[in-house]
Design a protein around this motif. Structure first.
Motif, PDB file in Angstrom:
ATOM      1  N   ARG A   1       0.747   9.180 -11.045  1.00 22.94           N
ATOM      2  CA  ARG A   1      -0.617   9.809 -10.621  1.00 22.94           C
ATOM      3  C   ARG A   1      -0.233  11.424 -10.569  1.00 22.94           C
ATOM      4  NH1 ARG A   1      -3.348  10.397  -5.253  1.00 22.94           N
ATOM      5  NH2 ARG A   1      -1.577  11.778  -5.080  1.00 22.94           N
ATOM      6  N   GLU A   2       0.876  11.884 -10.214  1.00 21.85           N
ATOM      7  CA  GLU A   2       1.137  13.095 -10.129  1.00 21.85           C
ATOM      8  C   GLU A   2       1.097  14.088 -11.491  1.00 21.85           C
ATOM      9  OE1 GLU A   2       4.888  13.429  -8.073  1.00 21.85           O
ATOM     10  OE2 GLU A   2       4.028  12.913  -6.212  1.00 21.85           O
ATOM     11  N   MET A   3       1.423  13.340 -12.372  1.00 18.04           N
ATOM     12  CA  MET A   3       1.432  13.920 -13.973  1.00 18.04           C
ATOM     13  C   MET A   3      -0.100  13.853 -14.312  1.00 18.04           C
ATOM     14  SD  MET A   3       4.549  12.009 -15.438  1.00 18.04           S
ATOM     15  CE  MET A   3       4.967  12.905 -17.016  1.00 18.04           C
ATOM     16  N   SER A   4      -0.525  12.678 -14.231  1.00 17.66           N
ATOM     17  CA  SER A   4      -2.181  12.465 -14.594  1.00 17.66           C
ATOM     18  C   SER A   4      -2.590  11.073 -14.130  1.00 17.66           C
ATOM     19  CB  SER A   4      -2.337  12.613 -16.153  1.00 17.66           C
ATOM     20  OG  SER A   4      -3.656  11.995 -16.354  1.00 17.66           O
ATOM     21  N   PRO A   5      -3.684  11.132 -13.052  1.00 17.69           N
ATOM     22  CA  PRO A   5      -4.286  10.126 -12.701  1.00 17.69           C
ATOM     23  C   PRO A   5      -4.547   9.035 -13.832  1.00 17.69           C
ATOM     24  CG  PRO A   5      -5.331  11.740 -11.637  1.00 17.69           C
ATOM     25  CD  PRO A   5      -4.560  12.301 -12.696  1.00 17.69           C
ATOM     26  N   ALA A   6      -4.958   9.585 -15.160  1.00  9.83           N
ATOM     27  CA  ALA A   6      -5.210   8.593 -16.223  1.00  9.83           C
ATOM     28  C   ALA A   6      -4.205   7.800 -16.776  1.00  9.83           C
ATOM     29  CB  ALA A   6      -5.543   9.345 -17.521  1.00  9.83           C
ATOM     30  N   LEU A   7      -2.941   7.998 -16.054  1.00 15.22           N
ATOM     31  CA  LEU A   7      -1.495   7.306 -16.719  1.00 15.22           C
ATOM     32  C   LEU A   7      -1.359   5.828 -15.597  1.00 15.22           C
ATOM     33  CD1 LEU A   7       1.002  10.029 -16.933  1.00 15.22           C
ATOM     34  CD2 LEU A   7       0.050   8.677 -18.939  1.00 15.22           C
ATOM     35  N   VAL A   8      -2.302   5.927 -14.920  1.00 19.45           N
ATOM     36  CA  VAL A   8      -2.162   4.804 -13.719  1.00 19.45           C
ATOM     37  C   VAL A   8      -2.530   3.520 -14.122  1.00 19.45           C
ATOM     38  CG1 VAL A   8      -2.607   3.924 -11.413  1.00 19.45           C
ATOM     39  CG2 VAL A   8      -1.987   6.307 -11.569  1.00 19.45           C
ATOM     40  N   HIS A   9      -3.885   3.511 -14.749  1.00 20.74           N
ATOM     41  CA  HIS A   9      -4.413   2.225 -15.198  1.00 20.74           C
ATOM     42  C   HIS A   9      -3.472   1.409 -16.361  1.00 20.74           C
ATOM     43  CE1 HIS A   9      -7.979   2.711 -12.822  1.00 20.74           C
ATOM     44  NE2 HIS A   9      -7.823   1.400 -12.599  1.00 20.74           N
ATOM     45  N   PRO A  10      -3.174   2.169 -17.369  1.00 19.13           N
ATOM     46  CA  PRO A  10      -2.391   1.595 -18.422  1.00 19.13           C
ATOM     47  C   PRO A  10      -0.997   1.138 -17.930  1.00 19.13           C
ATOM     48  CG  PRO A  10      -2.993   3.887 -19.044  1.00 19.13           C
ATOM     49  CD  PRO A  10      -3.547   3.661 -17.787  1.00 19.13           C
ATOM     50  N   PHE A  11      -0.353   1.747 -16.778  1.00 17.52           N
ATOM     51  CA  PHE A  11       0.772   1.329 -16.467  1.00 17.52           C
ATOM     52  C   PHE A  11       0.571  -0.036 -15.655  1.00 17.52           C
ATOM     53  CE2 PHE A  11       3.599   1.234 -12.448  1.00 17.52           C
ATOM     54  CZ  PHE A  11       4.562   0.734 -13.298  1.00 17.52           C
ATOM     55  N   MET A  12      -0.541   0.121 -14.756  1.00 16.14           N
ATOM     56  CA  MET A  12      -0.963  -1.232 -13.943  1.00 16.14           C
ATOM     57  C   MET A  12      -1.224  -2.367 -15.022  1.00 16.14           C
ATOM     58  SD  MET A  12       0.012  -0.614 -10.994  1.00 16.14           S
ATOM     59  CE  MET A  12      -0.482  -2.113 -10.211  1.00 16.14           C
TER      60      MET A  12
ATOM     61  N   CYS B   1       0.946  -1.303  -0.079  1.00 20.59           N
ATOM     62  CA  CYS B   1      -0.002   0.023  -0.044  1.00 20.59           C
ATOM     63  C   CYS B   1       0.948   1.324   0.060  1.00 20.59           C
ATOM     64  CB  CYS B   1      -0.775   0.040   1.139  1.00 20.59           C
ATOM     65  SG  CYS B   1      -1.946  -1.422   1.375  1.00 20.59           S
ATOM     66  N   ARG B   2       0.301   2.293  -0.754  1.00 15.47           N
ATOM     67  CA  ARG B   2       0.914   3.696  -0.654  1.00 15.47           C
ATOM     68  C   ARG B   2      -0.244   4.697  -0.255  1.00 15.47           C
ATOM     69  NH1 ARG B   2       5.509   5.599  -3.326  1.00 15.47           N
ATOM     70  NH2 ARG B   2       6.404   3.603  -2.698  1.00 15.47           N
ATOM     71  N   LYS B   3      -0.141   5.419   0.804  1.00 16.66           N
ATOM     72  CA  LYS B   3      -0.928   6.417   1.387  1.00 16.66           C
ATOM     73  C   LYS B   3      -0.751   7.737   0.624  1.00 16.66           C
ATOM     74  CE  LYS B   3      -2.956   5.496   5.181  1.00 16.66           C
ATOM     75  NZ  LYS B   3      -2.449   4.999   6.684  1.00 16.66           N
ATOM     76  N   LEU B   4      -1.418   8.251   0.039  1.00 11.79           N
ATOM     77  CA  LEU B   4      -1.208   9.648  -0.498  1.00 11.79           C
ATOM     78  C   LEU B   4      -2.425  10.354  -0.722  1.00 11.79           C
ATOM     79  CD1 LEU B   4      -0.429   7.952  -4.022  1.00 11.79           C
ATOM     80  CD2 LEU B   4       1.535   8.962  -2.616  1.00 11.79           C
ATOM     81  N   LEU B   5      -2.267  12.018  -0.664  1.00 12.94           N
ATOM     82  CA  LEU B   5      -3.206  12.844  -0.545  1.00 12.94           C
ATOM     83  C   LEU B   5      -3.633  12.739  -2.240  1.00 12.94           C
ATOM     84  CD1 LEU B   5      -2.603  15.976   1.326  1.00 12.94           C
ATOM     85  CD2 LEU B   5      -4.241  13.930   1.907  1.00 12.94           C
ATOM     86  N   PRO B   6      -5.192  12.790  -2.558  1.00 18.90           N
ATOM     87  CA  PRO B   6      -5.433  12.720  -3.945  1.00 18.90           C
ATOM     88  C   PRO B   6      -5.164  14.343  -4.569  1.00 18.90           C
ATOM     89  CG  PRO B   6      -7.396  12.936  -2.472  1.00 18.90           C
ATOM     90  CD  PRO B   6      -6.183  12.556  -1.529  1.00 18.90           C
ATOM     91  N   GLU B   7      -5.274  14.608  -5.670  1.00 22.10           N
ATOM     92  CA  GLU B   7      -4.981  15.824  -6.385  1.00 22.10           C
ATOM     93  C   GLU B   7      -6.043  16.784  -5.825  1.00 22.10           C
ATOM     94  OE1 GLU B   7      -3.465  15.506 -10.845  1.00 22.10           O
ATOM     95  OE2 GLU B   7      -5.525  14.957 -10.544  1.00 22.10           O
ATOM     96  N   GLY B   8      -5.264  18.060  -5.825  1.00 23.24           N
ATOM     97  CA  GLY B   8      -6.192  19.030  -5.452  1.00 23.24           C
ATOM     98  C   GLY B   8      -5.614  20.138  -4.592  1.00 23.24           C
TER      99      GLY B   8
END
Length: 188
Positions: free
Chosen positions: A147-158, A108-115
């Motif tokens: 995720r810092e660049m764009s949350p949309a990049l996370v799924h293709p990476f996974m 697990c990695r705990k992070l603050l969401p964007e915003g």
């Protein structure tokens, strides 16, 4: 007549499982929610990949049971959380043992969401049968970067991590990066 060795079947099954083995079973994002009537937050899965896990040998009841408890392991202390505008990301892991003795590891990695302003943390959790903290910490580093660049990049990476062929012992695993400006890793 020679009786068929009962161990043979389990060995055969293990070999098939090994060939089909993936680096991880599930990748989920867990966040905290609070109903208007409630005082404390409850963790919930807000994203899941792949959306339907396929398990040729295991009844999915075990999987469902584990899915129910994963959020609680991601946030064992929901009452201690409150919105915050700054949180250092944190890495931790847990182990779930199924009724059949099989283990799932949660990384697990705990992070603050964007915003901006105060917000509640989210936990990105990779669930795998492999006990390999360093490897998954590195994968989570990449998840965090994307995720810092764009949350949309996370799924293709996974997806590329999940589809990477399972490495032979001692071999490394190569994952295409999909990152703009990541040098020769990017497939053009």
């Amino acid at each position: 007549p020679s009786k068929r060795n009962p161990h043979y079947q389990t060995l055969e099954r293990d070999l098939i499982e090994l060939q089909e083995q993936r680096l991880f079973e599930l990748f989920v994002v867990v966040s905290l929610h609070k109903k208007a009537s409630e005082v404390t937050y409850t963790p919930h899965i807000i994203q899941q990949f792949p959306s339907k896990p396929e398990h040729p040998f295991r009844p999915s009841k075990d999987t469902e049971e584990r899915l129910k408890v994963i959020p609680k392991f991601c946030f064992p202390d929901p009452k201690d959380w409150f919105p915050s505008s700054d949180l250092k990301s944190e890495t931790f892991s847990f182990v779930l043992t199924g009724e059949d003795g099989s283990r799932w590891f949660g990384y697990c990695r705990k992070l603050l969401p964007e915003g901006k302003g105060k917000r509640l943390p989210e936990v990105y959790c990779i669930v795998s049968r492999l006990g390999c903290f360093n490897l998954f910490s590195k994968i989570l580093d990449e998840v965090e970067k994307r995720r810092e660049m764009s949350p949309a990049l996370v799924h293709p990476f996974m997806r590329s991590v999940m589809e990477a062929p399972f490495p032979a012992p001692g071999r490394t695993i190569t994952v295409r990066s999909f990152l703009p400006g990541a040098g020769d890793e990017v497939t053009r």
